[in-house]
Design an enzyme around this catalytic site. Structure first.
Site, short mmCIF file in Angstrom:
data_model
loop_
_atom_site.label_atom_id
_atom_site.label_comp_id
_atom_site.label_asym_id
_atom_site.label_seq_id
_atom_site.Cartn_x
_atom_site.Cartn_y
_atom_site.Cartn_z
N VAL A 91 -1.96 0.41 -2.33
CA VAL A 91 -0.99 1.37 -1.80
C VAL A 91 -1.02 1.43 -0.28
CG1 VAL A 91 -0.89 2.78 -3.90
CG2 VAL A 91 -2.64 3.29 -2.18
N ASP A 92 -1.92 0.64 0.34
CA ASP A 92 -1.93 0.55 1.80
C ASP A 92 -0.85 -0.42 2.26
OD1 ASP A 92 -2.98 -2.28 2.13
OD2 ASP A 92 -4.67 -1.43 1.03
N HIS A 107 2.23 -0.37 -7.47
CA HIS A 107 1.61 0.94 -7.67
C HIS A 107 2.01 1.94 -6.58
CE1 HIS A 107 -1.79 -0.96 -10.33
NE2 HIS A 107 -0.64 -0.84 -10.96
N CYS A 115 10.25 12.80 -4.64
CA CYS A 115 10.56 14.11 -5.21
C CYS A 115 10.52 14.01 -6.73
CB CYS A 115 11.94 14.58 -4.74
SG CYS A 115 12.46 16.11 -5.55
N CYS A 118 14.25 15.18 -8.18
CA CYS A 118 15.50 14.40 -8.12
C CYS A 118 15.25 12.90 -7.92
CB CYS A 118 16.41 14.93 -7.00
SG CYS A 118 15.87 14.51 -5.33
N GLY A 173 -8.59 -10.78 -5.46
CA GLY A 173 -9.29 -9.51 -5.35
C GLY A 173 -8.86 -8.45 -6.34
N SER A 175 -9.39 -6.92 -10.37
CA SER A 175 -10.40 -6.87 -11.43
C SER A 175 -9.92 -7.47 -12.74
CB SER A 175 -10.79 -5.42 -11.69
OG SER A 175 -9.71 -4.75 -12.30
N ALA A 217 -12.63 -12.73 0.18
CA ALA A 217 -11.22 -13.08 0.39
C ALA A 217 -10.95 -13.56 1.81
CB ALA A 217 -10.34 -11.87 0.06
ZN LIG Z 1 14.59 16.22 -4.56
#
Ligand SMILES: [Zn+2]
Length: 234
Positions: A91-92, A107, A115, A118, A173, A175, A217
């Protein structure tokens, strides 16, 4: 020779940039149970705790720098004759910081807000809180745009399409324990792609790969990239 490459990256590639995961001892994750900070139920129970946790991760990730592995993958995309897609479980934004452009965050991303009411998405501020209104509908339903356990990852159709035309599939990298990503190697292999795993230790899916390269890596990925570019130019 045109070569299409799909690369799955996991926590192992960001670990060398100082970003830990829930499998590591110590660090951010060690202070919390996964079900408290990485599930929709945990967020419903205590949104302030969850925002606090992701605020800390966002701060840590924004200070992190890409390492030699991220930079090598950006070079591969720039110089490859063919299509390249990075599918990341991270997520970086280290792939983007390194210069990669075709990155699918299956992810989600710490840099985005979502939100729950919505479905609107926007750039996350440094800190998010439960009383932040959605800029579109005004609901107090702001959450990090990350995929939690029990939720469906993003971009599955685009990933399937990319795997279908891949000549090479590499997993770096990761699992091999988190589905559906763990199935990508079987999918690529079944469609005739060469499959390679680059990892610190063999993953639980190592048997499915045509080739396994063990090591950090930051060392194995630049060497593999040079090898792929040499073959690509031949
Ligand atoms: Zn919203």
């Amino acid at each position: 020779m045109r070569t299409n490459i799909v690369i799955l990256t996991g926590a192992g590639i960001s670990a060398e940039s100082g970003l830990g995961t829930f499998r590591d001892e110590g660090g951010l994750w060690a202070q919390h149970a996964i079900e408290d900070v990485a599930t929709p139920e945990g967020f419903s129970r205590n949104p302030t705790l969850v925002h606090n946790f992701y605020n800390a991760r966002r701060k840590q990730a924004s200070a992190a720098q890409p390492n030699a592995a991220h930079l090598a993958l950006a070079k591969l995309e720039q110089e490859l004759n063919g299509d390249l897609m990075i599918v990341t479980q991270n997520v970086d934004a280290l792939h983007e910081k390194a210069g990669s452009r075709n990155v699918l965050h299956m992810h989600g991303a710490l840099e985005r807000a979502l939100c729950n009411e919505c479905g609107h998405r926007w750039e996350a501020p440094t800190e998010m809180w439960p009383d932040d209104p959605c800029p579109r509908c005004g609901a107090l339903a702001t959450r990090p745009d990350v995929v939690w356990f029990g939720e469906i990852p993003y971009g599955m159709k685009a990933i399937s399409d990319a795997l279908a035309s891949a000549d090479v599939f590499a997993a770096i990298g990761t699992s091999g324990e988190v589905y559906p990503a763990a199935n990508f190697v079987a999918e690529a292999d079944g469609l005739g792609a060469h499959t390679v795993e680059l990892n610190l230790a063999p993953s639980s899916g190592a048997a499915h790969f045509g080739e396994v390269v063990l090591g950090a890596a930051s060392e194995t990925v630049p060497a593999w990239v040079n090898h792929e570019l040499t073959r690509n130019r031949a």
